[in-house]
Design a protein around this motif. Structure first.
Motif, mmCIF file in Angstrom:
data_model
loop_
_atom_site.group_PDB
_atom_site.id
_atom_site.type_symbol
_atom_site.label_atom_id
_atom_site.label_comp_id
_atom_site.label_asym_id
_atom_site.label_seq_id
_atom_site.Cartn_x
_atom_site.Cartn_y
_atom_site.Cartn_z
ATOM 1 N N HIS A 24 28.395 -104.721 63.360
ATOM 2 C CA HIS A 24 28.315 -103.411 62.715
ATOM 3 C C HIS A 24 27.271 -103.404 61.618
ATOM 4 C CE1 HIS A 24 30.642 -105.421 59.573
ATOM 5 N NE2 HIS A 24 30.371 -104.402 58.779
ATOM 6 N N ASN A 25 26.813 -102.208 61.305
ATOM 7 C CA ASN A 25 25.952 -101.968 60.157
ATOM 8 C C ASN A 25 26.664 -100.979 59.250
ATOM 9 O OD1 ASN A 25 23.565 -103.519 60.872
ATOM 10 N ND2 ASN A 25 23.274 -102.031 62.511
ATOM 11 N N PRO A 26 26.902 -101.345 57.988
ATOM 12 C CA PRO A 26 27.652 -100.448 57.108
ATOM 13 C C PRO A 26 26.892 -99.166 56.815
ATOM 14 C CG PRO A 26 26.814 -102.360 55.907
ATOM 15 C CD PRO A 26 26.519 -102.596 57.340
ATOM 16 N N GLY A 27 27.652 -98.088 56.570
ATOM 17 C CA GLY A 27 27.062 -96.788 56.269
ATOM 18 C C GLY A 27 27.286 -96.393 54.828
ATOM 19 N N ARG A 28 27.902 -95.237 54.603
ATOM 20 C CA ARG A 28 28.106 -94.710 53.265
ATOM 21 C C ARG A 28 29.262 -95.416 52.565
ATOM 22 N NH1 ARG A 28 26.691 -89.357 52.481
ATOM 23 N NH2 ARG A 28 27.420 -89.703 50.352
ATOM 24 N N SER A 29 29.128 -95.557 51.250
ATOM 25 C CA SER A 29 30.196 -96.133 50.440
ATOM 26 C C SER A 29 31.300 -95.105 50.230
ATOM 27 C CB SER A 29 29.646 -96.580 49.085
ATOM 28 O OG SER A 29 30.696 -96.892 48.183
ATOM 29 N N VAL A 30 32.548 -95.577 50.138
ATOM 30 C CA VAL A 30 33.682 -94.682 49.900
ATOM 31 C C VAL A 30 34.289 -94.929 48.516
ATOM 32 C CG1 VAL A 30 34.288 -94.394 52.334
ATOM 33 C CG2 VAL A 30 35.210 -96.331 51.059
ATOM 34 N N GLN A 31 33.483 -95.460 47.588
ATOM 35 C CA GLN A 31 34.015 -95.801 46.281
ATOM 36 C C GLN A 31 34.517 -94.578 45.509
ATOM 37 O OE1 GLN A 31 30.921 -97.570 43.947
ATOM 38 N NE2 GLN A 31 29.578 -95.797 44.035
ATOM 39 N N SER A 32 34.088 -93.373 45.881
ATOM 40 C CA SER A 32 34.539 -92.163 45.195
ATOM 41 C C SER A 32 35.868 -91.642 45.738
ATOM 42 C CB SER A 32 33.479 -91.056 45.338
ATOM 43 O OG SER A 32 32.246 -91.464 44.793
ATOM 44 N N PHE A 33 36.432 -92.298 46.751
ATOM 45 C CA PHE A 33 37.670 -91.830 47.381
ATOM 46 C C PHE A 33 38.745 -92.895 47.246
ATOM 47 C CE2 PHE A 33 34.082 -89.846 49.400
ATOM 48 C CZ PHE A 33 34.471 -88.529 49.594
ATOM 49 N N ASP A 34 39.954 -92.447 46.906
ATOM 50 C CA ASP A 34 41.054 -93.417 46.876
ATOM 51 C C ASP A 34 41.789 -93.474 48.208
ATOM 52 O OD1 ASP A 34 42.737 -91.185 46.961
ATOM 53 O OD2 ASP A 34 43.210 -91.263 44.832
ATOM 54 N N GLY A 35 41.608 -92.453 49.050
ATOM 55 C CA GLY A 35 42.178 -92.468 50.385
ATOM 56 C C GLY A 35 43.616 -91.989 50.481
ATOM 57 N N PHE A 36 44.255 -91.700 49.346
ATOM 58 C CA PHE A 36 45.663 -91.302 49.397
ATOM 59 C C PHE A 36 45.844 -89.827 49.751
ATOM 60 C CE2 PHE A 36 45.923 -95.164 46.835
ATOM 61 C CZ PHE A 36 46.974 -95.811 47.474
ATOM 62 N N ASP A 37 44.823 -89.016 49.531
ATOM 63 C CA ASP A 37 44.909 -87.607 49.918
ATOM 64 C C ASP A 37 44.618 -87.471 51.407
ATOM 65 O OD1 ASP A 37 45.444 -86.785 47.332
ATOM 66 O OD2 ASP A 37 43.320 -86.573 46.828
ATOM 67 N N LEU A 38 45.523 -86.837 52.126
ATOM 68 C CA LEU A 38 45.314 -86.630 53.555
ATOM 69 C C LEU A 38 44.231 -85.579 53.749
ATOM 70 C CD1 LEU A 38 46.277 -87.398 56.401
ATOM 71 C CD2 LEU A 38 47.892 -85.491 56.271
ATOM 72 N N CYS A 39 43.198 -85.928 54.470
ATOM 73 C CA CYS A 39 42.073 -85.016 54.681
ATOM 74 C C CYS A 39 42.471 -83.877 55.622
ATOM 75 C CB CYS A 39 40.883 -85.781 55.249
ATOM 76 S SG CYS A 39 40.264 -87.048 54.130
ATOM 77 N N PRO A 40 41.778 -82.739 55.530
ATOM 78 C CA PRO A 40 42.150 -81.578 56.356
ATOM 79 C C PRO A 40 41.908 -81.816 57.835
ATOM 80 C CG PRO A 40 40.067 -81.191 55.232
ATOM 81 C CD PRO A 40 40.619 -82.454 54.656
ATOM 82 N N GLU A 41 42.625 -81.051 58.648
ATOM 83 C CA GLU A 41 42.392 -81.073 60.085
ATOM 84 C C GLU A 41 41.210 -80.164 60.425
ATOM 85 O OE1 GLU A 41 45.791 -80.388 62.543
ATOM 86 O OE2 GLU A 41 47.148 -81.455 61.181
ATOM 87 N N PRO A 42 40.514 -80.434 61.512
ATOM 88 C CA PRO A 42 39.383 -79.591 61.897
ATOM 89 C C PRO A 42 39.819 -78.152 62.177
ATOM 90 C CG PRO A 42 39.391 -81.644 63.130
ATOM 91 C CD PRO A 42 40.697 -81.572 62.426
ATOM 92 N N VAL A 43 38.940 -77.222 61.852
ATOM 93 C CA VAL A 43 39.169 -75.800 62.099
ATOM 94 C C VAL A 43 38.364 -75.406 63.333
ATOM 95 C CG1 VAL A 43 38.905 -73.473 61.161
ATOM 96 C CG2 VAL A 43 39.518 -75.379 59.649
ATOM 97 N N PRO A 44 38.989 -74.752 64.316
ATOM 98 C CA PRO A 44 38.263 -74.421 65.558
ATOM 99 C C PRO A 44 36.940 -73.706 65.334
ATOM 100 C CG PRO A 44 40.602 -74.020 65.844
ATOM 101 C CD PRO A 44 40.418 -74.373 64.408
#
Length: 470
Positions: free
Chosen positions: A302-322
């Motif tokens: 793999h090749n790493p992409g964007r850093s996620v240091q600004s996110f703690d990950g505990f908030d559930l992200c939204p579901e896609p909107v059609p």
């Protein structure tokens, strides 16, 4: 045995009971092995009730000692094990593919096995260990099923329309892992590209890599805010005599990675929410297929992409909107067009603007959106806000009410940006920052998608005459 005389059914029928006998006979040898090789076994933990992975490496080492004889304790110790191991070796090497690459000299069972862009020296006993490890994963009739799967993997790549390997073990993925939207189902994009939730690609992705790349709390919601853009392909291992290497051209994912990241950027813009690509991974194969071929731990390249240091990950992200999905897919269709080439930088910047990162996150976000707006509307370096209000309102507004709303939104965006620059973001109320950014971003989003659908006017100043500022 010539390939014309080979019967896969007969080969599987002979191999199945031989493997059953070996699995029973090796139990005391494995127990003895663990007595003299004490260590802590670390199994993959998916926190979903999976049974531990069969200790394939230990079995390979045990068979290797049986092949060589235990020099320390005398060669006779492994004679009973070899009596049941050798028949399996002889049956296995009678397969035409292995008969072609294994030496006719007794005991010379090594050959070269290449899987996609990597390979190495392998022994028939490694494949035997793989068969037993794969059988341990299966609920019933494990040895027969594993033998049938291996037979198909040993066959050359079938013609289009012919059946593949049972269990789709010959399906691989190129993948771009991402975080930021909660996909529950498969989404077809274009040209064989698919979005899948992480749950559906766990067989292909090493969990330790997911732990390393994802926000720390992403597992709190069962990794539901993670997924991957993938492009499936079929593969087969290649086999050569020891010391000989094939002339296969290394497999190249081509422009897939670039296009997958473009789609993720468009997906983020359409939903006005961050969607970060975490890594690009090529040539991912089913881990069960790897174990079947005697590979205990084939890590994802793999090749790493964007850093996620600004996110703690505990908030559930939204579901896609059609509606937003349709907008992103429609814009993605233009990725090879001259229109897209003109705004490609703006696509990336708008996606980045959704992420609050750095020492001065709000200053950076407002600046990126302002740059995008000014470039898309081909603005001069003076009276920017006034000209932008005129051009955007007339380009996007279908009636006077909508035009006035766009003008007010742009004025509010630039006023707030000016306050942040001169007073500092901490001195501008969070609600004002949030609402003003949202209005500016929404206007930029609408402009981008309309430019991709319809293109810009030939001359902004002539086609969109300026109107008095309200």
């Amino acid at each position: 045995m010539a390939s014309s005389e080979f019967s896969a059914v007969d080969w599987i029928d002979r191999l199945t009971p031989a493997l059953t006998n070996l699995a029973k006979a090796q139990i005391p040898y494995l127990e003895e092995y663990y007595k003299h090789n004490q260590f802590v076994q670390v199994f993959e933990d998916w926190s979903n009730g999976e049974t531990p992975v069969f200790p394939l490496d230990d079995l390979r080492l045990l068979y290797a000692m049986a092949r060589r004889g235990n020099i320390r304790d005398g060669e006779g110790n492994y004679a009973p094990l070899c009596e049941v191991l050798d028949p399996v070796r002889h049956i296995l090497r009678s397969h035409p593919t292995l008969a072609r690459v294994v030496s006719p000299i007794i005991g010379k069972d090594e050959f070269q096995m290449d899987i996609l862009n990597s390979g190495g020296l392998t022994y028939t006993t490694d494949l035997i260990a793989g068969l037993i490890a794969r059988a341990a994963e299966l609920s019933e009739d494990g040895f027969r099923t594993a033998a049938a799967e291996l037979n198909r993997l040993l066959d050359p790549m079938p013609e289009a329309g012919q059946g593949g390997v049972p269990g789709e073990l010959d399906v691989g993925f190129d993948a771009v892992l991402f975080y930021g939207l909660t996909f529950k189902h498969r989404l077809d994009i274009a040209d064989g590209m698919v979005v899948l939730p992480l749950e559906q690609i766990r067989r292909f992705v090493d969990q330790n890599l997911v732990n390393e790349l994802a926000p720390p709390g992403a597992g709190f919601h069962g990794w539901r805010s993670m997924g991957a853009v993938v492009r499936p392909f079929h593969w087969r291992p290649e086999f050569h005599r020891n010391g000989r290497f094939g002339d296969r051209v290394p497999r190249n994912p081509g422009k897939f990675f670039r296009e997958a990241v473009i789609f993720l950027d468009l997906l983020a813009i359409a939903h006005a929410t961050p969607v970060l690509y975490l890594a690009t991974m090529e040539n991912c194969i089913d881990r069960s297929a790897g174990r079947l071929l005697g590979l205990a731990d084939r890590k994802n390249s793999h090749n790493p992409g964007r850093s996620v240091q600004s996110f703690d990950g505990f908030d559930l992200c939204p579901e896609p909107v059609p509606a937003a999905l349709d907008e992103a897919r429609e814009a993605f269709k233009h990725r090879e067009s001259a229109r897209f080439a003109i705004v490609s930088t703006e696509v990336s910047k708008l996606s980045e603007a959704l992420v609050r990162e750095g020492r001065f996150p709000d200053e950076n976000r407002f600046l990126k959106v302002a740059i995008v707006l000014e470039r898309m509307y081909d603005l001069p370096e003076w009276k920017i806000s006034h000209k932008l209000q005129n051009r955007a309102s007339l380009y996007l507004g279908s009636d006077l009410e909508r035009q006035e709303r766009i003008q007010k939104g742009i004025k509010e965006f630039y006023d707030t940006r000016s306050n942040i620059v001169h007073r500092g973001s901490n001195n501008v109320p969070p609600k004002e920052r949030f609402e003003s950014f949202g209005k500016g971003f929404d206007i930029a989003k609408q402009t981008l998608f309309k430019l991709l659908r319809e293109g810009p006017p030939e001359n902004w100043g002539e086609v969109l005459p300026q109107t008095p500022q309200k």
